[in-house]
Every structure is written in C-alpha cells, then in structure tokens.
Design a protein around this motif. Structure first.
Motif, mmCIF file in Angstrom:
data_model
loop_
_atom_site.group_PDB
_atom_site.id
_atom_site.type_symbol
_atom_site.label_atom_id
_atom_site.label_comp_id
_atom_site.label_asym_id
_atom_site.label_seq_id
_atom_site.Cartn_x
_atom_site.Cartn_y
_atom_site.Cartn_z
ATOM 1 N N THR A 228 -1.513 3.762 -8.329
ATOM 2 C CA THR A 228 -1.168 3.746 -6.827
ATOM 3 C C THR A 228 -2.054 2.846 -6.363
ATOM 4 O O THR A 228 -1.606 2.033 -5.225
ATOM 5 C CB THR A 228 -1.356 5.217 -6.285
ATOM 6 O OG1 THR A 228 -0.456 6.040 -6.925
ATOM 7 C CG2 THR A 228 -0.846 5.330 -5.012
ATOM 8 N N ALA A 229 -3.421 2.866 -6.544
ATOM 9 C CA ALA A 229 -4.193 2.053 -5.794
ATOM 10 C C ALA A 229 -4.010 0.635 -6.115
ATOM 11 O O ALA A 229 -4.015 -0.405 -5.371
ATOM 12 C CB ALA A 229 -5.640 2.390 -6.207
ATOM 13 N N ALA A 230 -3.410 0.098 -7.414
ATOM 14 C CA ALA A 230 -3.207 -1.121 -7.685
ATOM 15 C C ALA A 230 -1.804 -1.587 -7.040
ATOM 16 O O ALA A 230 -1.300 -2.717 -7.380
ATOM 17 C CB ALA A 230 -3.103 -1.292 -9.155
ATOM 18 N N SER A 231 -1.096 -0.858 -6.550
ATOM 19 C CA SER A 231 0.442 -0.984 -6.256
ATOM 20 C C SER A 231 0.308 -1.487 -4.827
ATOM 21 O O SER A 231 1.285 -1.890 -4.232
ATOM 22 C CB SER A 231 1.261 0.287 -6.090
ATOM 23 O OG SER A 231 0.902 1.090 -5.349
ATOM 24 N N GLY A 232 -0.827 -1.693 -3.978
ATOM 25 C CA GLY A 232 -0.936 -2.305 -2.689
ATOM 26 C C GLY A 232 -0.470 -1.309 -1.525
ATOM 27 O O GLY A 232 -0.913 0.015 -1.902
ATOM 28 N N ALA A 233 -0.069 -1.724 -0.482
ATOM 29 C CA ALA A 233 0.028 -1.193 0.597
ATOM 30 C C ALA A 233 1.489 -0.560 0.951
ATOM 31 O O ALA A 233 2.163 -0.238 1.772
ATOM 32 C CB ALA A 233 -0.219 -1.878 1.788
ATOM 33 N N VAL A 234 2.175 -0.162 -0.389
ATOM 34 C CA VAL A 234 3.803 0.287 -0.220
ATOM 35 C C VAL A 234 3.469 1.809 0.258
ATOM 36 O O VAL A 234 2.779 2.681 -0.301
ATOM 37 C CB VAL A 234 4.264 0.464 -1.551
ATOM 38 C CG1 VAL A 234 5.596 0.730 -1.568
ATOM 39 C CG2 VAL A 234 4.390 -0.978 -2.167
ATOM 40 N N PRO A 235 4.447 2.171 1.329
ATOM 41 C CA PRO A 235 4.578 3.350 2.087
ATOM 42 C C PRO A 235 4.797 4.378 1.031
ATOM 43 O O PRO A 235 5.565 4.072 -0.001
ATOM 44 C CB PRO A 235 5.385 3.296 3.105
ATOM 45 C CG PRO A 235 5.538 1.867 3.358
ATOM 46 C CD PRO A 235 5.298 1.208 2.153
ATOM 47 N N PRO A 236 4.210 5.639 1.026
ATOM 48 C CA PRO A 236 4.492 6.768 0.309
ATOM 49 C C PRO A 236 5.727 6.987 -0.074
ATOM 50 O O PRO A 236 6.184 6.986 -1.317
ATOM 51 C CB PRO A 236 3.550 8.030 0.722
ATOM 52 C CG PRO A 236 2.646 7.409 1.827
ATOM 53 C CD PRO A 236 3.429 6.222 2.220
ATOM 54 N N PHE A 237 6.659 7.059 0.841
ATOM 55 C CA PHE A 237 8.115 7.514 0.367
ATOM 56 C C PHE A 237 8.975 6.488 -0.108
ATOM 57 O O PHE A 237 9.535 6.601 -0.971
ATOM 58 C CB PHE A 237 8.917 8.020 1.825
ATOM 59 C CG PHE A 237 8.655 9.619 1.965
ATOM 60 C CD1 PHE A 237 8.990 10.560 1.278
ATOM 61 C CD2 PHE A 237 8.042 9.845 3.165
ATOM 62 C CE1 PHE A 237 8.635 11.826 1.507
ATOM 63 C CE2 PHE A 237 7.550 11.183 3.498
ATOM 64 C CZ PHE A 237 8.222 12.129 2.523
ATOM 65 N N GLN A 238 8.381 5.067 0.096
ATOM 66 C CA GLN A 238 8.933 3.986 -0.428
ATOM 67 C C GLN A 238 8.624 4.004 -1.837
ATOM 68 O O GLN A 238 9.443 3.665 -2.605
ATOM 69 C CB GLN A 238 8.856 2.775 0.429
ATOM 70 C CG GLN A 238 9.388 1.514 -0.266
ATOM 71 C CD GLN A 238 8.736 0.169 0.365
ATOM 72 O OE1 GLN A 238 8.188 0.072 1.325
ATOM 73 N NE2 GLN A 238 9.014 -1.019 -0.331
ATOM 74 N N LEU A 239 7.496 4.072 -2.244
ATOM 75 C CA LEU A 239 7.039 4.031 -3.586
ATOM 76 C C LEU A 239 7.620 5.171 -4.290
ATOM 77 O O LEU A 239 8.026 4.978 -5.589
ATOM 78 C CB LEU A 239 5.335 4.163 -3.478
ATOM 79 C CG LEU A 239 4.655 4.013 -4.716
ATOM 80 C CD1 LEU A 239 4.867 2.704 -5.369
ATOM 81 C CD2 LEU A 239 3.186 4.592 -4.702
#
Length: 300
Positions: free
Chosen positions: A24-35
C-alpha cells in the motif's frame, strides 16, 4: 482436506496480509476506495481465471455464484463492509489508535468461535493466547510511538465516531470469519464473486467521495498488481478455506502476527525503523500462538 492443512492455508492469508502495508505504501497516493476497487476487481478476476486451470472449473465456478441472498450478504457484507468501516475510521480518528482498536478482531474470532457447532466451548488456552497476542500488538504500537495523544487524546470526542467505526469493522470481520464456518458447503470459488461485488461498491464510493489519482510509474502499478494477487486476492481465498475447514481459534490467535510481520517487512524495506520493543511484541505474539496451539491439541 485435513484440518491442519486448512489451518496452514489460513496462516498463508495472514502472511500475505503482513505485506499489505508495504504494498500500500508503495502504491503511491491512490485514494482508499479507488485502490480497493482496483485491487478487488483484479483479485476477483484472478479467482475467476483459476477456474480455467481445472477440468470443469468454469461450470463449477459459475455454479458457485448461484447462492441464496444470505450467503451473498455475508460475503459482500464481510469484505466490503469491513473495508468501508475501516476506511471511515482512518478518516475520522488518528490512524494508529483506529488500527489498534481494529485489531480486536482476532480476539473476537476466538470468542465467537466458541459458539460454533462442535467447538466444545472456549478453552482457557485459546483466550490466554488471544490476550497475549493483543498485548503484543499494544506493545508494538506503543513502541513505534504512534499513540502520542495519551488518554486524553485517545478519548477525544472528535475521534469517537472513528473509534466506533473501527470497532464495528472488527466485529464485522470477526463475524464474517466465524459465520463462514456455518456456510462451509459454499465453495471457495464464490469468493471471486464477493470480490467483484466489493469492487463495484468501492468504485461507487470512490466516485461519490474521492478524486481519482492513478499510480505513477511502473513501481506503483506493480505494487497495485502485487496487492491484487496477494493481500487483496489470494489471501481471501486462503482465509475462506482456513475458516471453513481449519482450526479457526488458532487462526484467530495467529492473526496477531500480521502487524508484527508487517512492521518487520517495513523495517527491512526501509519504510520504518526498528525499535527494541519490537522483540517484546514478537515474543508475546509467539507465546500466545504456542499457548493456543497447545490448547487446540489438548482439545483434539
């Protein structure tokens, strides 16, 4: 499948969840529900793709989706309900405190499982093991210095809705895990449908409340793919097998290893610093698992 084999597979889910924070930390700033929408969609499609590897798997997989509405309510309510409540908790309360309250779910699994048919009641060793595991998680959070607000900050009126959401999330996940045992005849293939439904609901929440932000670069896209294959993919299928056919009380205690393993992985990857109390947390959680394992063997 033997109970011990199913329990080991359930432990595999715990190991995969220990990678959740790193990816999750490595996935950047993707919003939670989008992720959640992205990863649950890919995780569900991976489950559907697994049907191709078995003779008659497509027909069996499609048949597994034809379940009565209470089964769908349990599956989608467990996966989507838990994540929606947890995301709300992180928005409404300090993340560390909300996360600590959320980690009551392994203890709740141990308590709730005593009511399952044939469980033989709650053995003291299971309860002691769960309490030791919870103590290990508390020590971990204190050692990281996350809980900075003290008692006054923890009981802040402004954060109470977030704490309530976090506690509700713990009850939802514990309830989903234990009630899965009562629908043990439902094939694990059905989890693919639960994941796809969760992805659709997460997308709706994202469109309503978030601003879209895509991963930047191959590394962040790779982290999203890794999340989909592991912590938000295979882990749910393994957990379903473990809860339905394994020693669910032992799995509840073993689940306390996830935050410690997650911290160790973050330390190894350079996202967090090691602290002396990390060893204490490991010792408490290992001791709790050994006590619960002994109780399970005595019960057997």
């Amino acid at each position: 499948m033997s109970s011990s084999s199913a329990t080991l597979l359930g432990c595999g889910a715990i190991l995969l969840w220990s990678l959740l924070a790193l990816f999750t930390a490595a996935s950047g700033a993707v919003p939670p529900f989008q992720l959640a929408a992205m990863t649950f969609a890919l995780g569900g499609l991976v489950g559907c793709a697994s049907w191709l590897s078995r003779r008659g798997g497509i027909a069996a997989g499609l048949a597994s989706l034809r379940q009565p509405w209470p089964v769908w309510a349990l599956g989608v309510g467990g996966l989507f309900g838990y994540h929606a409540l947890y995301f709300a908790a992180l928005r409404l309360a300090p993340p560390a405190e909300a996360g600590l309250i959320n980690y009551l779910w392994p203890l709740l699994i141990v308590l709730f499982s005593a009511r399952l048919p044939g469980a033989g009641g709650l053995r003291p060793g299971h309860l002691l093991g769960a309490v030791l595991g919870l103590a290990g998680v508390v020590a971990l959070f204190l050692g990281r210095g996350d809980l900075r607000g003290g008692a006054a900050g923890f009981l802040s009126d402004a954060a109470l809705p977030g704490y309530a959401a976090s506690l509700a999330a713990a009850f939802v996940w514990a309830g989903y895990s234990v009630l899965s045992r009562r629908v043990g005849a439902v094939p694990t293939d059905a989890v693919a449908g639960f994941c796809l439904a969760t992805a659709a609901l997460s997308l709706a929440c994202h469109r309503a409340w978030e601003v879209t932000a895509w991963p930047a670069g191959a590394l962040q896209w790779g982290a999203v793919a890794a999340l989909s294959l592991g912590p938000v993919g295979a882990a749910f299928y393994l957990w379903d097998i473990g809860c339905k056919r394994g020693d669910i009380r032992l799995l509840g205690v073993a689940a306390y290893a996830a935050p410690v393993l997650s911290t160790l992985i973050l330390v190894a990857a350079g996202y967090a610093a090691a602290t002396p109390v990390l060893g204490l947390a490991c010792a408490l959680i290992v001791a709790g698992a050994l006590v619960a394992l002994r109780a399970s063997r005595r019960g057997a």
